[in-house]
Enzyme design. Structure first.
Site, PDB file in Angstrom:
ATOM      1  CG  HIS A   1      -0.406   0.316   2.510  1.00 25.42           C
ATOM      2  ND1 HIS A   1      -0.069  -0.657   3.425  1.00 25.42           N
ATOM      3  CD2 HIS A   1      -0.113   1.497   3.102  1.00 25.42           C
ATOM      4  CE1 HIS A   1       0.407  -0.084   4.520  1.00 25.42           C
ATOM      5  NE2 HIS A   1       0.396   1.223   4.350  1.00 25.42           N
TER       6      HIS A   1
ATOM      7  CG  ASP B   1       0.158  -4.089   3.001  1.00 24.64           C
ATOM      8  OD1 ASP B   1       0.292  -3.488   1.921  1.00 24.64           O
ATOM      9  OD2 ASP B   1       0.093  -3.505   4.107  1.00 24.64           O
TER      10      ASP B   1
ATOM     11  CB  SER C   1       3.187   1.800   6.336  1.00 29.05           C
ATOM     12  OG  SER C   1       2.004   1.671   7.058  1.00 29.05           O
TER      13      SER C   1
END
Length: 427
Positions: free
Chosen positions: A170, A200, A275
């Protein structure tokens, strides 16, 4: 509603007009105008005995255009299941025929026990140089505003001394430019190697040599309560930031966007920009890649990371062959329509999970069309893309599955043969 068996050559008499969905938001760079109206949020579950409505974000979204950085809704369903949403567009690339073991340069070590206790400064000295900052740019087009560029920010971890970097899918999803900054301040243009939306994870590469490399821990040997140290790029501007906590749980089943994942839970401070960054143990070994956190009133200390063993296995495959083996391809691009307001915007008469576009020959052969509303996979009813993907996961590559579809005012069944997703080559 009448029953109807669709002919695969039948043309849809009620053509729908579909617009690209864009759920991104900016944290710090240029503004972003979404191309669909905001969706209403509604509670879907409980946390313990008290009902909590929690808005959860994907950690490392800095606001990219087609999903590179994401803001999402996270609704805690119970004490082990939660939901976080963001847009995914799978992208992968075949790059290397070399043995992938050459690229994951580490010696797997126990995650706890048998080692002297080191303080955080020792972990930073050992591991901080393996964590990089990532900035993305995405070019989007809007009906009113025309073409515009949005930026996002995240983190990554070096897994080879010649420049392979693992981050989140993402973080880079939809990015047209990816810029990596090392801890010493050196900047590089990065190339996307491959990406896997289901886990992911993504791999990018920079042209550099003799880089520091993260050592992987054995995440099967992790223990609740052991130290967890996050190093990343919070807010997209504080690269190399370090935060300390513990592992709160090992096997949390979390719905992240369109996919259900089993993640590590930590109370270590996690913020937008973390992230794709590393979660390390007391010995400086990588125990996970940070990918999500909860946020909202009365919620604190709920961060999540992808376990190191899964990261290592998937990254090796992404580098070697450009995809993760065994992934199912339905040949469909799906979209959730969750309320009447959104249904009106898209020109459809009901809520549910819709086919936005046909991307594979198998879906075309099955007779599926854009605008079809899928209400069941086999005997399992579905009303969201997440539920559709969970139902599909019960099958394997090569299986045939009956899809119950509503088209216009008729309902029928179409049979889809599941192909294997083998990556999308990038030019």
């Amino acid at each position: 509603m009448s029953e109807y068996n669709f002919n695969q050559n039948e043309q849809n008499n009620e053509q729908q007009t579909w617009k690209a969905e864009d759920n991104g938001c900016t944290y710090r760079y240029s503004y972003h105008t979404p191309s669909q109206p905001p969706k209403k949020k509604k509670p879907t579950g409980k946390w313990g005995t008290a009902a909590i409505i929690a808005v959860l974000c994907i950690v490392l979204s800095g606001g990219a255009g087609f999903g590179g950085a994401v803001a999402a809704n996270y609704l805690m369903k119970n004490n082990t299941k939660s939901t976080v949403t963001y847009e995914n567009n799978e992208a992968s690339q075949k790059e290397s025929n070399k043995d992938s073991s050459n690229y994951i340069q580490n010696n797997t070590t126990p995650a706890s026990g048998g080692y002297r206790t080191t303080d955080v400064t020792d972990v930073v000295k050992k591991s901080a140089d393996t964590v990089v900052e990532i900035v993305t740019e995405s070019v989007s087009r809007h009906d009113i505003f025309g073409q515009y560029t949005t930026s996002g920010a995240g983190s990554g971890v070096l897994v080879s001394d010649d420049g392979y970097i693992v981050t989140n899918h993402h973080v880079i999803d939809g990015a047209t430019n990816i810029i990596v900054t090392l801890r010493n301040g050196t900047k590089y243009d990065a190339k996307l190697i491959a990406s896997d939306a289901q886990s992911d994870l993504a791999v990018v590469k920079i042209k550099a040599e003799n880089l520091p490399v993260a050592q992987f821990a054995d995440s099967d040997k992790l223990e609740v309560g052991q130290a967890a140290i996050a190093i990343g790029n919070p807010l997209g501007s504080l690269g190399g930031s370090v935060s300390l906590g513990i592992l709160s749980a090992l096997d949390r089943e979390i719905t992240v966007g369109e996919y259900t994942m089993t993640l590590l839970q930590t109370d270590t401070a996690i913020n937008p920009g973390n992230s794709g960054g590393g979660l390390f143990d007391k010995n400086g070994a990588l125990i996970g890649i940070v990918n999500a956190k909860s946020g909202g009133e009365n919620i604190d200390g709920l961060g999540f990371a992808i376990p190191a063993n899964l990261v290592k296995s998937n990254v090796e495959q992404l580098i070697k062959q450009g995809y993760v083996s065994g992934r199912i391809s339905t040949g469909l691009s799906m979209i959730d329509i969750e309320d009447r307001y959104t249904a009106f915007y898209y020109g459809v008469s009901r809520t549910g999970v819709y086919i936005q576009s046909i991307t594979g020959a198998n879906a075309q052969k099955a007779g599926l069309q854009p605008g079809d509303c899928i209400v069941a996979v086999g005997e399992t009813s579905v009303s969201t893309v997440s539920e559709f993907n969970t139902a599909i996961k019960q099958y394997k590559v090569g299986d045939s599955v009956d899809l119950t579809v509503i088209r216009g005012n008729k309902q029928g069944t179409l049979t889809l043969v599941l192909d294997e997703y083998t990556g999308e080559v990038k030019s």
